[in-house]
Structure formats: C-alpha cells, structure tokens
Write a protein that holds these residues in place. Structure first.
Motif, mmCIF file in Angstrom:
data_model
loop_
_atom_site.group_PDB
_atom_site.id
_atom_site.type_symbol
_atom_site.label_atom_id
_atom_site.label_comp_id
_atom_site.label_asym_id
_atom_site.label_seq_id
_atom_site.Cartn_x
_atom_site.Cartn_y
_atom_site.Cartn_z
ATOM 1 N N SER A 93 0.827 -1.211 0.000
ATOM 2 C CA SER A 93 0.000 0.000 0.000
ATOM 3 C C SER A 93 0.859 1.257 0.000
ATOM 4 N N ALA A 111 -7.414 0.093 -5.584
ATOM 5 C CA ALA A 111 -7.850 0.636 -4.298
ATOM 6 C C ALA A 111 -8.732 -0.359 -3.547
ATOM 7 N N ALA A 166 -9.969 4.069 0.259
ATOM 8 C CA ALA A 166 -9.104 4.997 0.983
ATOM 9 C C ALA A 166 -9.554 5.175 2.424
ATOM 10 N N PRO A 225 -5.976 4.445 4.783
ATOM 11 C CA PRO A 225 -5.578 5.813 4.424
ATOM 12 C C PRO A 225 -4.350 5.884 3.521
ATOM 13 N N LEU A 276 -4.049 4.540 0.854
ATOM 14 C CA LEU A 276 -4.537 4.468 -0.521
ATOM 15 C C LEU A 276 -5.196 5.770 -0.970
ATOM 16 N N ARG A 277 -5.100 6.814 -0.197
ATOM 17 C CA ARG A 277 -5.711 8.080 -0.599
ATOM 18 C C ARG A 277 -5.184 8.606 -1.933
ATOM 19 N N ALA A 286 -7.378 7.214 -4.624
ATOM 20 C CA ALA A 286 -8.699 7.838 -4.689
ATOM 21 C C ALA A 286 -8.617 9.217 -5.335
#
Length: 313
Positions: free
Chosen positions: A12, A39, A188, A192, A194-195, A198
């Motif tokens: 990630s 995601a 996400a 977080p 993975l924001r 997004a």
C-alpha cells in the motif's frame, strides 16, 4: 505469522507512485479501472491482514481462547507475531471498519439523495438549465441522471462550445463515474495509505470525460479551450451546493481529497496526442494485485494451521 500477512500493508506504500504513473501515462478509461480495482483490492487485503493479526492476539487470552477451544499457552508459544503487533492490528482494524462503514453510509445517502433530486427535475432530454449567474455545470446521477448547467456557464462559453460541455457531463453519467469515485473513496477510508489512488481516480474520470468529449467534437484543441474557459469562468465563483460524493462536473471536484486535479494538466493532455494503454503498466498492476491476493490467501492458511495446532492441545 510469516511476512505474507504484512505484504498488503507494505504494498500500500506504493500507492503514490502507482497513482502518478497510471494517471499520467495510461489512457484515462483504463487508468480509472486499474486505479479503482487497485484501491478496492488493496483495501480489502489490508483489512483482512489486520483481522488475521488481531485473531492471533485474541487466542492468547485464556478466557477468549476457551470460547474457541484453543490453548492460550500453545498460542503464546507457537505464534511468531508479537502480542503488541496483534493488539495494534486490532485497534487499526476497528478504525478501518468504522471509517469504511461511515463512508459507505454517506455515499449511499448522497447517491440516494441525488437520484431523488434528479427525479424531481423535469428534463425530457436530461438537461436542466438553472437561472444562476455563477458559472457551473455538473452531472447529477439518477435513474436517469441529469446534466445541470447554470445560465452563467452558458454565457461564459460560446454557443459552439455548449455541445462540448454537454458531451463532457453526459460522459460522466453514461460511464457511471460517480461509482468509480465512490469505490476508490471507500478503499481509501479503510486504508488511508490508498488516498493517492482515490485522488487519482477523481482526476482520471475527468480526463475520461474530456476524451469522450474530444471524440464527440472531433477537435481536441477546441475541447481543451472549452475546459480552460470553463475553469477560468468558475475560478473566482463559489462552488454550488451539490450532493456530496455524487456530482461530477467540468470544473472538477473542488474539495480537499476529492480534488479532480489541476485543470492545466487536463488541458495539456488534450493538446497532446491521446495516451496509449501501456501494456507494461497493466501487467505490473495485475502482478501486484496477484501478489496481494496470494499473500492474503497464504496468511489465511497460516492462521488456519496455527488454530489447528493450538486447538489440538
């Protein structure tokens, strides 16, 4: 438990690099699919990993272990994961589940509200023109959806550019871009890290709509000019009140994490030749997701073996 359980969390960390590569070098439609899938898969895998680690902590407490007919003493001896790691994983798991549930509830409510609002707007051709001097245009999902355009936006553009504006907004509805944004945002929320994925999705769906408008108009330069003029017209204007998480428009999403990305990047991309699919990026993404799926399955198998061992005592 072995390193496999940590792999989804470690991978990630690559999200910012992958998001940048896919968003800038891959054809927007394919990039959106790859980013959204990444995601969702990474969020699911990392959440499962936290759950597996949390279970190793649960079975070390005699009272909880007794409920599952496991030996807490055997678990403390045979499980290589530290208790502090398992407890931390439990806390993070609880936070991830709560955050994901909250975002899911908000997204579902916003989409339902958008559908209800769209149903109340009479528009035989799906276009709703509102009397408002503020330049704005956006797509409101529904059954069917609506394209909302203010009179201020129509005045800011030439009449020949109105078709480009409508083609962009209708592309959002036809391809259900709001669902890609919703799923990426859900991932996400659960993880977080993975924001960046997004954020990239909110940019690539705008690029996807730009390219759809360019195909319809047959003139990439004219579409680039229209996007630039629309952005300049709305630059100093306050954003309209929209249904959060549902509306997408040519001006982009103008709020924090949901920002669609700088308009100059979209204009520059339209003035350049269309991006290719880049099989190398597709293969690398598929390989990464396959590694994530394998590591999650392997970690689950490790936990199953551990429970068999501690259950035999």
């Amino acid at each position: 438990m072995r390193i496999a359980v940590y792999l989804p969390l470690l991978l990630s960390l690559l999200a910012p690099f992958g998001a940048r590569l896919l968003a800038e070098r891959c054809e927007p439609r394919l990039a959106t699919w790859l980013l959204t899938t990444s995601a969702v898969v990474l969020a699911a895998a990392s959440t499962i990993s936290l759950g597996l680690l949390a279970v190793t902590g649960v079975i070390r407490f005699p009272l909880l272990a007794h409920l599952g007919h496991w030996s807490a003493r055997a678990a403390q001896r045979d499980d290589p994961a530290e208790l502090s790691v398992a407890l931390l994983a439990g806390v993070l798991l609880g936070g991830a589940v709560l955050a994901a549930a909250r975002v899911l509830w908000r997204r579902a409510r916003s989409l339902a509200a958008a559908a209800q609002e769209a149903a109340c707007m009479p528009a035989p051709d799906g276009l709703v023109v509102v009397e408002d001097e503020t330049p704005d245009a956006f797509a409101l999902p529904g059954l069917p959806g609506r394209v909302i355009v203010s009179t201020g936006m129509l005045q800011a553009l030439e009449e020949s550019e109105h078709d480009i504006l409508l083609a962009h907004e209708r592309a959002h509805l036809a391809a259900h871009h709001y669902l890609f944004v919703a799923f990426a945002g859900l991932g996400a929320a659960a993880n977080p890290l993975l924001r960046p994925l997004a954020t990239a999705v909110t940019y690539t769906v705008e690029r996807w709509a730009d390219e759809s408008a360019a195909i319809t108009a047959g003139d990439r330069a004219r579409v680039a000019r229209t996007v630039g003029k629309a952005a300049l017209a709305g630059h100093h204007a306050p954003a309209r009140t929209r249904v959060s998480g549902a509306a997408l428009g040519i001006l982009g999403r103008r709020s924090g994490l949901s920002a669609a990305g700088p308009v100059p990047r979209r204009v520059a991309a339209l003035l350049a030749p269309p991006l290719r699919r880049h099989p190398g990026l597709v293969f690398a993404t598929a390989a990464l997701l396959a590694a994530v799926a394998w590591s999650t399955a392997d970690a689950a198998d490790d936990l199953h073996r551990l429970l068999e061992v501690v259950g035999a005592w």
